[in-house]
Design a protein around this motif. Structure first.
Motif, PDB file in Angstrom:
ATOM      1  N   GLY A 130       0.811  -1.212   0.000  1.00 12.71           N
ATOM      2  CA  GLY A 130       0.000   0.000   0.000  1.00 12.71           C
ATOM      3  C   GLY A 130       0.844   1.260   0.000  1.00 12.71           C
ATOM      4  O   GLY A 130       0.541   2.218  -0.726  1.00 12.71           O
ATOM      5  N   VAL A 131       1.917   1.271   0.791  1.00  7.08           N
ATOM      6  CA  VAL A 131       2.802   2.443   0.835  1.00  7.08           C
ATOM      7  C   VAL A 131       3.473   2.664  -0.516  1.00  7.08           C
ATOM      8  O   VAL A 131       3.579   3.801  -0.997  1.00  7.08           O
ATOM      9  N   ILE A 132       3.934   1.587  -1.146  1.00  9.15           N
ATOM     10  CA  ILE A 132       4.613   1.707  -2.446  1.00  9.15           C
ATOM     11  C   ILE A 132       3.659   2.237  -3.511  1.00  9.15           C
ATOM     12  O   ILE A 132       4.004   3.141  -4.285  1.00  9.15           O
ATOM     13  N   ILE A 133       2.434   1.690  -3.561  1.00 14.19           N
ATOM     14  CA  ILE A 133       1.462   2.148  -4.561  1.00 14.19           C
ATOM     15  C   ILE A 133       1.103   3.610  -4.331  1.00 14.19           C
ATOM     16  O   ILE A 133       1.033   4.413  -5.272  1.00 14.19           O
ATOM     17  N   ALA A 134       0.880   3.981  -3.066  1.00 11.37           N
ATOM     18  CA  ALA A 134       0.535   5.371  -2.748  1.00 11.37           C
ATOM     19  C   ALA A 134       1.681   6.315  -3.099  1.00 11.37           C
ATOM     20  O   ALA A 134       1.459   7.424  -3.587  1.00 11.37           O
ATOM     21  N   PHE A 135       2.913   5.877  -2.870  1.00 11.26           N
ATOM     22  CA  PHE A 135       4.076   6.725  -3.165  1.00 11.26           C
ATOM     23  C   PHE A 135       4.174   7.014  -4.653  1.00 11.26           C
ATOM     24  O   PHE A 135       4.324   8.163  -5.071  1.00 11.26           O
ATOM     25  N   PHE A 136       4.089   5.963  -5.471  1.00  7.58           N
ATOM     26  CA  PHE A 136       4.218   6.165  -6.914  1.00  7.58           C
ATOM     27  C   PHE A 136       3.010   6.885  -7.496  1.00  7.58           C
ATOM     28  O   PHE A 136       3.129   7.606  -8.494  1.00  7.58           O
ATOM     29  N   ALA A 137       1.837   6.704  -6.882  1.00  6.02           N
ATOM     30  CA  ALA A 137       0.644   7.406  -7.371  1.00  6.02           C
ATOM     31  C   ALA A 137       0.777   8.899  -7.151  1.00  6.02           C
ATOM     32  O   ALA A 137       0.280   9.701  -7.956  1.00  6.02           O
ATOM     33  N   ASN A 138       1.477   9.305  -6.086  1.00  9.68           N
ATOM     34  CA  ASN A 138       1.643  10.729  -5.789  1.00  9.68           C
ATOM     35  C   ASN A 138       2.735  11.387  -6.622  1.00  9.68           C
ATOM     36  O   ASN A 138       2.927  12.597  -6.529  1.00  9.68           O
ATOM     37  N   GLN A 139       3.438  10.592  -7.434  1.00 10.79           N
ATOM     38  CA  GLN A 139       4.494  11.153  -8.267  1.00 10.79           C
ATOM     39  C   GLN A 139       3.980  11.641  -9.614  1.00 10.79           C
ATOM     40  O   GLN A 139       4.748  12.113 -10.446  1.00 10.79           O
ATOM     41  N   ARG A 140       2.664  11.536  -9.849  1.00  7.19           N
ATOM     42  CA  ARG A 140       2.103  12.000 -11.115  1.00  7.19           C
ATOM     43  C   ARG A 140       2.210  13.511 -11.224  1.00  7.19           C
ATOM     44  O   ARG A 140       2.255  14.220 -10.222  1.00  7.19           O
ATOM     45  N   GLU A 141       2.202  13.971 -12.439  1.00  8.58           N
ATOM     46  CA  GLU A 141       2.247  15.413 -12.660  1.00  8.58           C
ATOM     47  C   GLU A 141       0.974  16.063 -12.133  1.00  8.58           C
ATOM     48  O   GLU A 141      -0.122  15.542 -12.300  1.00  8.58           O
ATOM     49  N   THR A 142       1.163  17.220 -11.489  1.00 11.02           N
ATOM     50  CA  THR A 142      -0.003  17.913 -10.936  1.00 11.02           C
ATOM     51  C   THR A 142      -0.783  18.661 -12.017  1.00 11.02           C
ATOM     52  O   THR A 142      -1.970  18.899 -11.886  1.00 11.02           O
ATOM     53  N   ALA A 143      -0.094  19.058 -13.112  1.00 17.47           N
ATOM     54  CA  ALA A 143      -0.765  19.778 -14.191  1.00 17.47           C
ATOM     55  C   ALA A 143      -1.536  18.796 -15.064  1.00 17.47           C
ATOM     56  O   ALA A 143      -0.951  17.919 -15.690  1.00 17.47           O
TER      57      ALA A 143
END
Length: 223
Positions: A130-143
């Motif tokens: 869960g931590v790994i998936i959440a971490f990589f999901a938050n690396q998406r571009e904000t724009a």
């Protein structure tokens, strides 16, 4: 034990008893971990249309797998019959998001591991995943990217429109171009400088621009 001993009734009728406490503990933990998987899925979902039913399916799948494996490990006859029954099951539901497959296998794995009695592995493994998936999901571009569909009458209006977009956006890339007699159609991917789409109105007022359409775009689907 020989191969023939496997088919003796005394062996086939052997049932390993599972205590009520173990059954309740396994089901409660599978429900809790299923909710955790559901929470991670909801927080990291980036598709077009969020499906709450799929999230509930993750919880149910985790619990169903747990009690099925508990039953299989308690009786040899039941385990053989379960293998035959599940081998004819076919699922036709389309998986639209690649990450959804990972969540499905995660739910199945948690149910299997819990039923096998490896509670620490199920808990700590789920937390790490869960931590790994959440971490990589938050690396998406904000724009958020957008697609602009332009219909121009000639190349001069096309140049004016693309130059206007380049000045109003952080990024403007031509994805496709279709040319017909008296008409040019452009699909351009853009990144906004700010959360303001009023420039589309100005774009449509440029001489030679017949229409300008702004569409939300996430890289895979448009909607």
């Amino acid at each position: 034990m020989t191969f023939n001993d496997i088919f003796k009734s005394s062996f086939l009728e052997n049932v390993t008893s599972i205590s009520i406490f173990d059954m309740v503990l396994a089901m409660v933990l599978s429900f809790a971990l299923g909710l955790f998987i559901f929470y991670i899925y909801k927080k990291t979902y980036a598709g077009v249309m969020y499906s709450a039913n799929f999230g509930v399916t993750l919880v149910a799948l985790c619990m169903i797998t747990t009690f099925v494996i508990l039953a299989v490990t308690s009786n040899v006859v039941l385990s053989l019959g379960m293998v035959g029954a599940l081998s004819i099951v076919r699922f036709r539901a389309a998986i639209k998001e690649p990450l959804d497959i990972a969540f499905l296998f995660w739910s199945l794995a948690v149910g299997i591991v819990l039923a096998a009695g490896m509670i620490p592995l199920a808990v700590f493994g789920s937390v790490i995943i869960g931590v790994i998936i959440a971490f990589f999901a938050n690396q998406r571009e904000t724009a958020n990217p957008y697609i602009v569909v332009l219909h121009c009458t000639d190349s001069e209006s096309e140049k004016k429109a693309t130059a206007f977009l380049a000045g109003k956006t952080k990024k403007c890339v031509t994805k496709s171009k279709t040319v017909r007699k008296g008409e040019i159609e452009l699909n351009l991917e853009i990144r906004l400088k700010e959360d303001n789409t009023d420039f589309i109105n100005e774009l449509a007022d440029i001489a030679g621009v017949e229409s300008a359409v702004l569409v939300s775009y996430n890289g895979d689907y448009m909607g």
